[in-house]
Design a protein around this motif. Structure first.
Motif, short mmCIF file in Angstrom:
data_model
loop_
_atom_site.label_atom_id
_atom_site.label_comp_id
_atom_site.label_asym_id
_atom_site.label_seq_id
_atom_site.Cartn_x
_atom_site.Cartn_y
_atom_site.Cartn_z
N TYR A 69 0.89 -1.13 0.18
CA TYR A 69 0.03 0.00 0.05
C TYR A 69 0.98 1.17 -0.16
O TYR A 69 1.83 1.30 0.65
N PRO A 70 0.32 2.32 -0.80
CA PRO A 70 1.41 3.63 -0.72
C PRO A 70 1.32 4.33 0.44
O PRO A 70 0.54 5.42 0.64
N CYS A 71 2.08 4.00 1.43
CA CYS A 71 2.39 4.72 2.64
C CYS A 71 3.73 4.37 3.27
O CYS A 71 4.49 3.45 2.78
N ALA A 72 4.15 5.36 4.22
CA ALA A 72 5.57 5.22 4.75
C ALA A 72 5.51 3.75 5.54
O ALA A 72 4.39 3.88 6.40
N ALA A 73 6.73 2.98 5.51
CA ALA A 73 6.66 2.08 6.42
C ALA A 73 7.23 2.50 7.93
O ALA A 73 8.41 3.01 7.85
N PRO A 74 6.76 2.18 9.05
CA PRO A 74 7.24 2.22 10.12
C PRO A 74 8.34 1.74 10.51
O PRO A 74 8.77 0.49 9.93
N LEU A 75 9.32 2.30 11.18
CA LEU A 75 10.72 1.86 11.48
C LEU A 75 10.84 1.49 12.92
O LEU A 75 11.76 0.93 13.18
N THR A 76 9.93 1.76 13.76
CA THR A 76 9.96 1.37 15.19
C THR A 76 8.61 1.12 15.45
O THR A 76 7.72 1.59 14.87
N GLY A 77 8.35 0.65 16.79
CA GLY A 77 7.21 0.73 17.33
C GLY A 77 6.87 2.14 18.09
O GLY A 77 7.72 2.88 17.64
N VAL A 78 5.78 2.10 18.95
CA VAL A 78 5.45 3.28 19.55
C VAL A 78 6.00 3.23 21.25
O VAL A 78 6.12 2.28 21.66
N THR A 79 6.84 4.41 21.41
CA THR A 79 7.19 4.39 22.74
C THR A 79 6.49 5.59 23.42
O THR A 79 6.06 6.69 22.58
N GLU A 89 9.27 6.62 11.05
CA GLU A 89 8.84 5.76 9.93
C GLU A 89 9.51 6.41 8.60
O GLU A 89 10.34 7.50 8.67
N GLU A 90 9.74 5.70 7.49
CA GLU A 90 10.23 6.13 6.46
C GLU A 90 9.79 7.45 6.18
O GLU A 90 8.85 7.92 6.10
N TRP A 91 10.88 8.48 5.64
CA TRP A 91 10.57 9.86 4.97
C TRP A 91 10.01 9.49 3.70
O TRP A 91 10.90 8.71 2.71
N ARG A 92 8.86 9.83 3.20
CA ARG A 92 8.30 9.55 1.96
C ARG A 92 7.94 11.03 1.39
O ARG A 92 6.83 11.27 1.42
N PRO A 93 8.72 11.84 1.01
CA PRO A 93 8.22 13.14 0.27
C PRO A 93 7.73 12.96 -1.19
O PRO A 93 7.89 11.85 -1.80
N GLY A 94 7.47 14.06 -1.67
CA GLY A 94 7.04 14.06 -3.14
C GLY A 94 5.80 13.79 -3.26
O GLY A 94 4.68 13.53 -2.34
N GLY A 95 5.31 13.80 -4.63
CA GLY A 95 3.79 13.89 -5.08
C GLY A 95 3.05 15.11 -4.88
O GLY A 95 3.56 15.90 -4.47
N LEU A 96 2.00 15.22 -5.55
CA LEU A 96 1.06 16.29 -5.88
C LEU A 96 0.00 16.27 -4.87
O LEU A 96 -0.71 15.16 -5.02
#
Length: 310
Positions: A69-79, A89-96
């Motif tokens: 699915y087009p979303c950033a993947a988490p890199l950690t759980g929640v603290t 989470e991943e940095w997912r810039p770009g798009g309009l």
């Protein structure tokens, strides 16, 4: 300037401190886009802890990203630190941003939401099986129409105490929608409850990134789709899509899901489509903001109430 805790948090949970700030914003949550000293680009998000619902939001986001699915993947759980829930989470810039409110754009927005709900249906909610998550409750405050408090509105600290400033027609419409939706007993699903233009990015007519997974909700599917059908056109300011566009959204959503809504679900969808705009109209009135949602509600409320059976 970055908060003092952030560097240490990145060292502990990501293995490297920040070197460069790519982005920062503070609204209902704090978001920091960072380049770490090892060259990785990440986003660190912090928001007030709500008794664990954030963990569900992150795990659902993780599942969706892992399944394409087009979303950033988490890199950690929640603290949780000092009452704030934090994750990276991943940095997912770009798009309009596609902010056109017309029926064609409505149909584009319906597809990714239907795909998200369908994919998330494979997640067990409230069970004991591996990978099961708890329901993401309480639902976001702007979808909390099923509250049991006096009056039409749920308690929201920053919107309480001055409802005499809210136009009577807004409060009356909210009461009718509250009464209609409070009588609904439909199965609940996981869905994104802040499906606004500002939270999606596109490459042409393909979704590139869906943001704001803090806004996951546990609601009837018709309510998820209906809320989005009214709010999808919100870009710079929350608004209410034209009636024809909401209708096009709901038709496209049903087509993408391969299942038409029944008569009750159609009413629920139209009711949910108006509630978000009423919430935003109330906020505009209380804060003296430019009446964007308020104007749209004044123009459309009676027809949406009729379609909602309210």
């Amino acid at each position: 300037m970055l908060p003092e805790w952030l560097s240490g948090w990145c060292r502990e949970h990501l293995g490297a401190p920040p070197a460069t700030v790519l982005h920062s914003s503070v609204h209902m949550s704090e978001v920091f886009g960072l380049r770490l000293i090892d060259g990785r680009d990440v986003a660190v998000k912090a928001r007030p802890d709500q008794n664990g619902r954030e963990a569900t939001c992150v795990e659902v986001q993780r599942f969706l990203a892992a399944n394409g699915y087009p979303c950033a993947a988490p890199l950690t759980g929640v603290t949780v630190r000092d009452g704030w829930a934090v994750h990276a989470e991943e940095w997912r810039p770009g798009g309009l941003v596609l902010s056109d409110p017309g029926p064609g754009t409505a149909r584009l927005y319906a597809g990714p939401l239907a795909a998200m709900v369908k994919l998330a249906a494979d997640i067990e909610v409230g069970g004991d099986a591996p990978g099961a998550v708890e329901p993401p409750l309480p639902n976001p405050e702007w979808t909390r129409w099923d509250h049991e408090e006096p009056g039409p509105w749920p308690h929201i600290a920053y919107l309480s105490g001055h409802d005499h400033d809210v136009p009577v027609f807004v409060t009356e419409a909210a009461q009718r929608i509250h009464d209609r939706l409070s009588a609904v007993y439909l199965p609940r699903v996981l869905g994104h409850a802040d499906w606004e233009a500002q939270n999606l990015r596109w490459h042409d007519d393909r979704p590139w990134a869906v943001h704001d997974w803090d806004s996951l909700a546990w609601l009837p599917e018709a309510a998820i789709a209906g809320a989005a059908s009214g709010s999808f056109a919100s870009a710079e300011s929350p608004t209410l899509a034209p009636l024809a566009s909401s209708e096009a959204f709901l038709e496209a959503y049903a087509e993408a899901r391969g299942r038409a809504f029944d008569d009750q679900e159609i009413e629920v969808a139209w009711a949910a489509s108006l509630w978000l705009a009423l919430h935003n109209a109330r906020s505009e009135a209380l804060h003296g903001s430019r009446p964007v949602a308020l104007t749209a509600v004044a123009q459309q409320a009676e027809e949406r109430l009729r379609l909602a059976g309210a």
